[in-house]
Design a protein around this motif. Structure first.
Motif, short mmCIF file in Angstrom:
data_model
loop_
_atom_site.label_atom_id
_atom_site.label_comp_id
_atom_site.label_asym_id
_atom_site.label_seq_id
_atom_site.Cartn_x
_atom_site.Cartn_y
_atom_site.Cartn_z
N LEU A 126 0.83 -1.20 0.00
CA LEU A 126 0.00 0.00 0.00
C LEU A 126 0.87 1.26 0.00
O LEU A 126 1.84 1.35 0.77
CB LEU A 126 -0.92 0.01 1.21
CG LEU A 126 -2.00 -1.08 1.26
CD1 LEU A 126 -2.74 -1.02 2.60
CD2 LEU A 126 -2.97 -0.92 0.10
N PRO A 127 0.54 2.25 -0.80
CA PRO A 127 1.33 3.49 -0.85
C PRO A 127 1.17 4.34 0.40
O PRO A 127 1.91 5.31 0.58
CB PRO A 127 0.78 4.20 -2.09
CG PRO A 127 -0.62 3.68 -2.24
CD PRO A 127 -0.57 2.26 -1.78
N THR A 128 0.20 4.00 1.24
CA THR A 128 -0.03 4.79 2.45
C THR A 128 0.93 4.44 3.58
O THR A 128 0.99 5.14 4.59
CB THR A 128 -1.47 4.58 2.94
OG1 THR A 128 -1.71 3.18 3.12
CG2 THR A 128 -2.47 5.13 1.94
N ILE A 129 1.67 3.36 3.42
CA ILE A 129 2.61 2.94 4.46
C ILE A 129 3.82 3.87 4.44
O ILE A 129 4.39 4.17 3.39
CB ILE A 129 3.06 1.49 4.24
CG1 ILE A 129 1.84 0.56 4.20
CG2 ILE A 129 4.01 1.05 5.35
CD1 ILE A 129 2.19 -0.88 3.87
N LYS A 130 4.19 4.35 5.61
CA LYS A 130 5.31 5.29 5.73
C LYS A 130 6.63 4.59 5.43
O LYS A 130 6.93 3.53 5.97
CB LYS A 130 5.35 5.90 7.13
CG LYS A 130 6.43 6.95 7.33
CD LYS A 130 6.39 7.52 8.73
CE LYS A 130 7.47 8.56 8.95
NZ LYS A 130 7.45 9.10 10.34
N GLY A 131 7.42 5.24 4.57
CA GLY A 131 8.71 4.66 4.21
C GLY A 131 8.63 3.89 2.91
O GLY A 131 7.75 4.13 2.08
#
Length: 245
Positions: free
Chosen positions: A62-67
């Motif tokens: 998911l692109p929402t995961i930080k890093g």
């Protein structure tokens, strides 16, 4: 062979024949042989590429995961040995969450996930990874996966680089981020041992412990400051100290 190189060869071969159209038949025969050779090399090259780009589509995370889940945040040019063939100058990503190598598909915007069982080694961003199969004759003590080969002497040093996803509930919202973890292993006498602290390394090299302690002091090597470099240097020094044994 890259198809662009093949076309350059063909142009170089055909151009003289165009300018000097009255060459002897032996030149014409040579030209035909060169064309057949270049065509055969092109066919073999594209067939080899088809073997590389025949994996499953890589979906990713998911692109929402930080890093980012990769060894490096950007595509890097490297090499990979896949199904017995070494490919140079290939764009690569190494997913540390799923432990897979990713390449861009040659004909589209899709990303392809290489089959781990067919990847024997790959190099990316100054790292050289090898695939270890659990409990083979010379790899006892390791799980199957890709390991960063930090030192390959009489003794060995490998790093297992992993990323996990941490999930938290903050103010009724789910927040996720990637966490990095590196585990180190020293190979000695055909077995691999996990090492983490200075004590664990010195205990593994107990027969040279005094020499190694002196080496750390004289070279002002701080284990806690750079554990990875310290493990490699101690292992190299151990091999040097026991070279004649």
């Amino acid at each position: 062979m890259n198809h662009r190189v093949i076309w350059v060869i063909l142009i170089a071969l055909l151009l003289p024949c165009t300018v000097f159209g009255q060459r002897a038949s032996v030149d014409s025969s040579f030209r035909e042989q060169a064309i057949r050779y270049a065509h055969a090399r092109y066919v073999r090259s594209t067939a080899d590429q088809a073997r590389l780009y025949n994996g499953a589509e890589y979906v990713g995370h998911l692109p929402t995961i930080k890093g980012y889940p990769y060894l490096d945040s950007l595509w890097r040019t490297g090499s990979v040995t896949y199904d017995g063939i070494t490919y140079q100058n290939i764009r690569l990503l190494y997913d540390l969450v799923d432990d897979v190598v990713v390449v861009p598909h040659i004909d589209s915007v899709y990303r392809m996930q290489l089959q781990n069982i067919k990847v024997s080694q790959f190099s990316i961003a100054d790292h050289h990874f090898i695939r270890i199969v659990r409990d083979t004759a010379h790899n006892i003590g390791l799980r199957t996966g890709f390991y960063d080969q930090l030192y390959d002497g009489r003794s060995k040093v490998l790093a297992k680089r992993v990323k996990t996803i941490r999930t938290e509930l903050v103010q009724n919202a789910v927040k996720e981020e990637y966490l990095s973890e590196n585990s180190f292993y020293i190979g000695k006498n055909g077995l691999f041992y996990p090492v983490k602290t200075k004590r664990s390394v010195l205990n593994l090299f107990a027969d040279q412990k005094k020499i190694l302690r002196k080496y750390l002091r004289e070279n002002r090597i701080k284990f806690a400051k750079n554990r990875e470099a310290a493990i490699v240097k101690l292992t190299q020094q151990y091999d040097a100290a026991t070279r004649s044994l």
